[in-house]
Structure formats: structure tokens, C-alpha cells
Design an enzyme around this catalytic site. Structure first.
Site, PDB file in Angstrom:
ATOM      1  CB  SER A  68      -0.898   0.023   1.236  1.00  0.00           C
ATOM      2  OG  SER A  68      -1.771  -1.087   1.249  1.00  0.00           O
TER       3      SER A  68
HETATM    4  N1  SAH Z   1      -1.113  -4.932   4.005  1.00  0.00           N
HETATM    5  C1  SAH Z   1      -0.389  -5.159   2.763  1.00  0.00           C
HETATM    6  C2  SAH Z   1      -1.210  -4.682   1.579  1.00  0.00           C
HETATM    7  C3  SAH Z   1      -1.250  -5.725   0.529  1.00  0.00           C
HETATM    8  S1  SAH Z   1      -2.472  -5.522  -0.742  1.00  0.00           S
HETATM    9  C4  SAH Z   1       0.986  -4.544   2.803  1.00  0.00           C
HETATM   10  O1  SAH Z   1       1.313  -3.846   3.769  1.00  0.00           O
HETATM   11  O2  SAH Z   1       1.784  -4.777   1.892  1.00  0.00           O
HETATM   12  C5  SAH Z   1      -3.795  -6.560  -0.155  1.00  0.00           C
HETATM   13  C6  SAH Z   1      -3.480  -8.015   0.091  1.00  0.00           C
HETATM   14  O3  SAH Z   1      -4.704  -8.631   0.494  1.00  0.00           O
HETATM   15  C7  SAH Z   1      -2.993  -8.813  -1.123  1.00  0.00           C
HETATM   16  O4  SAH Z   1      -1.793  -9.442  -0.821  1.00  0.00           O
HETATM   17  C8  SAH Z   1      -4.119  -9.840  -1.369  1.00  0.00           C
HETATM   18  O5  SAH Z   1      -3.661 -11.089  -1.836  1.00  0.00           O
HETATM   19  C9  SAH Z   1      -4.714  -9.958   0.015  1.00  0.00           C
HETATM   20  N2  SAH Z   1      -6.098 -10.440   0.077  1.00  0.00           N
HETATM   21  C10 SAH Z   1      -7.145 -10.167  -0.749  1.00  0.00           C
HETATM   22  N3  SAH Z   1      -8.262 -10.822  -0.357  1.00  0.00           N
HETATM   23  C11 SAH Z   1      -7.921 -11.525   0.758  1.00  0.00           C
HETATM   24  C12 SAH Z   1      -8.617 -12.417   1.625  1.00  0.00           C
HETATM   25  N4  SAH Z   1      -9.899 -12.750   1.424  1.00  0.00           N
HETATM   26  N5  SAH Z   1      -7.942 -12.971   2.653  1.00  0.00           N
HETATM   27  C13 SAH Z   1      -6.632 -12.693   2.880  1.00  0.00           C
HETATM   28  N6  SAH Z   1      -5.909 -11.859   2.091  1.00  0.00           N
HETATM   29  C14 SAH Z   1      -6.537 -11.288   1.043  1.00  0.00           C
END
Ligand code: SAH
Length: 219
Positions: A68
């Protein structure tokens, strides 16, 4: 993935500037800014991003996902209002950057990722070894973690089409959830507070653009 493991003067300088720019954009919780000041964001990306890691932008982390934007991380963390020792559930581990921000604020972090490759990548990430208070799970965030519930705080870092009922059920009385809600390219940041009488108080904040929260896990 090839990671840089050295935190140079150049990176430290760029990081300081990034934190100042986030402050200027309106984040004023010093605990959040201090936590982010201590985290080498370039460690969380492929070394190809070394020179740009401190720009206030999201970057690809593989599997079509992103780390993010720092301002967004700060914004969500500020709304979450996490206190030391609290149990926090994060949905969407991704790069683990947000999980480390929460750990730096002395939360006990439970974080779930649905993509096996991203989950596995974090097991190989040496920097994370110094954060024993982060527990990593491979699974579907829509299910939460019933075994470890209830949580003081729940943070969703992917765009949710609606507020997942199962996650509300895993929130403590008096607990807070921060979640970007919306199924298109834009989500509204919401904060849900579970009141002592069991009712929900909902607050709406600014618009953001997240990758979608998807159903089920991916191998
Ligand atoms: N918090 C992360 C942001 C990653 S983007 C960081 O600091 O880098 C969002 C993430 O959510 C992605 O890796 C995606 O695979 C995950 N995601 C999406 N739907 C999800 C779900 N139902 N359960 C767990 N993870 C999920």
C-alpha cells in the site's frame, strides 16, 4: 525475489522526507509516524525498487498485488487507534509492511494472506524474525481466525465489497474495525465500532483505491 538488507544513509534520508510529507498530508498521530520512521520500506520490495521505495506510492509485490501507499498505511493505522498489547487481526498481509507498523506500535498481530506465494515469501524474509509478536496465517480473510477471536482491532487492507459479518462477530465489545468498502475501483474508508450493547457505530472517511478482497485462498 532479491531483497536489499542494508539501510543506507541515503535510504534513511529519503525515509525522513517521506514521513514529513505524510505529516504534511494530515497524519498527526506521532506514534504512527514514529513507527513508520523506523521501518526500512525498501526491505519489503524487490531491490529493483530501491531508488523509488520512499516515494509515496504503491508498488508491485508479485501475484498482481501491491504494497500500500505509505500515506494510506498511515491513514488506516491512525484510524485504527491501536494501543500497546492489543490483539489486532489484519486481512491481507501482502508485503508484511503494515503488519510491521502494527508490531512497532507493540500490538500482537495476527495477519492473514490468501495467496500462498506471498505467504511463503514472508517466511523467507529475515527482517521479520525480529517481530515474534506477528503471527502469519495462510487462509481466507473472510473467515477471520475464530480460534484466536475476539480481537481488539481488525484492519482490512484490501477493498471489501461489503462489511464481512464473520469479522464483525470476531470483534471485541468496544473494538474497532477499519475497512475500505466498495466493489469498484474506489472504496470509502470506514471505521466500525462495536458498542457495549452490541450495536455498530459506523463512520465514513476519505476515498481510496485498493486491490480487491477476494473469496477463498489461492495456492
Ligand atoms: N497490508 C499489505 C497490503 C497488501 S495488498 C501490505 O502492507 O503490503 C492486499 C493483500 O490482500 C494482497 O496481498 C491480497 O492477496 C490480500 N487479500 C485479498 N483478499 C484476501 C482475503 N480474502 N484474505 C486474505 N488476504 C486477502
Amino acid at each position: 525475489m532479491k531483497r536489499t538488507v542494508e539501510d543506507s544513509y541515503k535510504h534513511k534520508g529519503l525515509r525522513k522526507k517521506l514521513i514529513e510529507s505524510i505529516r504534511e498530508k494530515g497524519i498527526n498521530d506521532e506514534r504512527v509516524l514514529e513507527a513508520m520512521s523506523g521501518i526500512p520500506r525498501h526491505f519489503f520490495l524487490d531491490s529493483a525498487f530501491d531508488d523509488v521505495a520512499y516515494q509515496d506510492r504503491p508498488f508491485p509485490i508479485g501475484e498482481g498485488q501491491t504494497i500500500s501507499q505509505p500515506y494510506t498505511v498511515a491513514y488506516q493505522t491512525e484510524l485504527l487507534d491501536v494501543q500497546p498489547g492489543q490483539k489486532v487481526l489484519e486481512i491481507g498481509t501482502g508485503s508484511a509492511y503494515q503488519a510491521v507498523v502494527l508490531a512497532m506500535m507493540r500490538a500482537n498481530v495476527y495477519t492473514i494472506e490468501r495467496q500462498k506465494k506471498l505467504y511463503d515469501e514472508n517466511k523467507l524474509f529475515p527482517y521479520l524474525k525480529q517481530f515474534p509478536f506477528i503471527k502469519f496465517f495462510y487462509g481466507d480473510g473472510y473467515q477471520g481466525l475464530p480460534t484466536y477471536a475476539p480481537f481488539d482491532r481488525i484492519l482490512i487492507t484490501a477493498g471489501a465489497p461489503e462489511i464481512p459479518e464473520k469479522l464483525i462477530a470476531q470483534l471485541k465489545s468496544g473494538g474497532k474495525m477499519v475497512i475500505p468498502v466498495g466493489s469498484g475501483n474506489v472504496q470509502q474508508m470506514k471505521r466500525i465500532t462495536k458498542m457495549e450493547d452490541g450495536s455498530m457505530q459506523e463512520e465514513t472517511f476519505a476515498n481510496f483505491s485498493f486491490v480487491p478482497m477476494l473469496q477463498g485462498k489461492k495456492s
